[in-house]
Scaffold this active site. Structure first.
Site, short mmCIF file in Angstrom:
data_model
loop_
_atom_site.label_atom_id
_atom_site.label_comp_id
_atom_site.label_asym_id
_atom_site.label_seq_id
_atom_site.Cartn_x
_atom_site.Cartn_y
_atom_site.Cartn_z
N SER A 194 0.85 -1.19 0.00
CA SER A 194 0.00 0.00 0.00
C SER A 194 0.88 1.24 0.00
O SER A 194 2.11 1.13 0.04
CB SER A 194 -0.89 0.01 1.24
OG SER A 194 -0.11 0.34 2.38
N LYS A 195 0.23 2.36 -0.04
CA LYS A 195 0.92 3.65 -0.08
C LYS A 195 1.99 3.78 1.01
O LYS A 195 3.00 4.44 0.82
CB LYS A 195 -0.09 4.80 0.10
CG LYS A 195 -0.92 5.05 -1.14
CD LYS A 195 -0.46 6.33 -1.84
CE LYS A 195 -1.17 6.54 -3.17
NZ LYS A 195 -0.58 5.78 -4.26
#
Ligand code: GLU
Length: 470
Positions: free
Chosen positions: A242-243
């Site tokens: 994820s980010k």
């Protein structure tokens, strides 16, 4: 003929996981001389956008993933999805449900309190004709639910092997919402069938949808495609990528100067391997070696360092003229003018074995484009000595009189000066490097000096001496 598809929802940019799914589908179809389609699943109008469709298209094109035929927009086929819902209804595989949200919510709560898993109680399956008529007359909102048959749903996943679901654990799921829109599972099955998809290669997160889709295929009497569910991509901390782990959108990698060939190669090896130690492989080699049954069962870990290594290898192997073309926009992005291609080509040959991404040419090689604005602190402490100003001044004199300004001649003069002054060459080399690059490390100093040119080098050394003399 083998037909695969990549079916992204245009609610975000093409991300690493999506790109890898697309690539696996593409490789499988190319390897088997089949077809590969791009289907845009844009039925969620609120969250979908034209911009994201474009971004996905651009990302795939950049990676060299092309598709057969036109883009297929799911939203243009809603009539077909709806028709299939009614076909199921007419064949007795589905039924209208008039239960209100409140009613269902109450039942859900009840189940929760009793600590039993909630499942729709099929109240509307058993409505009498009179009850149905009454609800219709009242104008009650209704949905269509799929009537899940008894038994088990089993499929042989190419990656995971046999996967079995008890149908009793599957709720009579809604296939057509009260607003008349079909749900994802319905749209996917109808589109895959109409497009003639033979192999569905997609993320692991869809495994739980697969039995529902298979039940729909069976009820409609359609051939069931082969399923291959590709494991998730995790960050180094073993959590879903994820980010938090850094860039996840493919375009962010493009913007930093990763080469599409490197990115493609790297993504292919996320959860797949050719079965030998090969890592750097051309697209042709990968197609040749691609075997869907070699997709790993366990999650793949996204290793940024490996991607950077791979990219540096691709940069190193790339022709300088091609690099020149790719590099120009990066140089301009940093606000520098590209005055001479010849000059840039020299910078490229000096730097190409030292960079990981194209951006590094500008960030580590800033001094090729402007005089240093500052000097490495540690370098200054280490290399600026009492006699530095004086020996640099002597060196400037030698340079001034140097007719044949090139790396070899510069080196000769520098060594001669060191001998004369009875100092080590390092006492000249280090402060000169600092003066002309601002940094402690660079490619070979004499080559850098040759590329920068006599005027620039002299100007920078003078400025440096001036600045630190007192
Ligand atoms: N649109 C779905 C997604 O983006 C893909 C569905 C599928 O591949 O079957 O996850």
């Amino acid at each position: 003929m083998i037909k695969t598809r990549f079916a992204p929802s245009p609610t975000g940019h093409l991300h690493i996981g999506g790109a890898r799914t697309a690539i696996f589908n593409w490789l499988f179809s190319r390897k088997n001389k089949g077809e590969f389609y791009l289907r845009i699943e844009d039925t969620d109008k609120e969250r979908s956008s034209e911009e994201m469709v474009q971004s996905i298209v651009d990302g795939l094109k950049w990676l060299g993933v092309d598709w057969d035929g036109d883009l297929y927009f799911q939203s243009q086929h809603i009539d077909e999805h709806v028709k299939a819902c009614y076909d199921l209804l007419n064949r007795g595989h589905a039924y209208f449900c008039y239960c209100s949200e409140e009613e269902l919510e109450m039942k859900r709560k009840e189940a929760e309190e009793k600590k039993i898993p909630y499942k729709y109680d099929r109240k509307c399956l058993y409505l009498t004709e009179a009850e149905k008529l009454k609800f219709e007359k009242e104008g009650r909102a209704k949905v269509i639910r799929f009537k899940v048959p008894d038994g088990e749903t089993i499929f042989n996943d190419v990656v995971h092997g046999e996967i079995k679901f008890k149908n009793s654990e599957i709720d009579d799921f809604i296939i057509l919402r009260s607003d008349g829109t079909p749900v994802y599972n319905m749209a996917v099955v109808v589109d895959d069938h109409n497009m003639g998809i033979t192999h569905v290669i997609r993320g692991d997160d869809h495994i739980s949808n697969t039995p529902k889709q298979i039940l729909i295929y069976q009820a409609l009497g359609w051939d069931i495609p082969v399923f291959a569910h590709v494991p998730l991509i995790l960050g180094p901390d073993k959590k879903r990528l994820s980010k938090r782990h850094g860039a996840t959108a493919v375009i962010e990698y493009r913007e930093r100067g990763f080469l599409p060939e490197a990115m493609f190669n790297f993504l292919c090896l996320l959860g797949w391997s050719p079965g030998d130690n090969r890592e750097i492989m051309s697209v042709e080699e990968i197609i040749e070696a691609f075997d869907i049954s070699r997709i790993q069962k366990k999650s793949a870990i996204f290793d940024q360092a490996k991607l950077e290594w791979m990219n540096s290898e691709y940069i190193r192997r790339k022709d300088n003229f091609e690099l020149l073309k790719l590099l120009k926009p990066f140089i301009q992005k940093y606000g520098y003018e590209v005055e001479s291609e010849d000059y840039l080509l020299k910078v490229i040959s000096l730097m190409k074995s030292r960079v990981k991404v194209l951006e590094d040419f500008v960030t580590f090689g800033r001094y090729f484009f402007e005089d240093p604005l500052q000097y490495d602190e540690e370098g200054l402490k280490k290399y600026w000595k009492e006699n530095t100003a004086e020996i640099l001044e002597s060196f400037i004199e030698r340079l001034e009189n140097l007719e044949d300004y090139n790396a070899i001649e510069i080196e000769k003069r520098l060594r001669a000066l060191a001998m004369e002054k009875n100092i080590k060459t390092a006492e000249l080399i280090h402060p000169i490097r600092l003066a002309i690059t601002g940094m402690k490390v660079s490619p070979g100093l004499f080559e850098v000096m040759e590329v920068l040119g006599k005027n620039t080098v002299m100007r920078r050394i003078k400025k440096f001496v001036e600045k630190f003399k007192n």
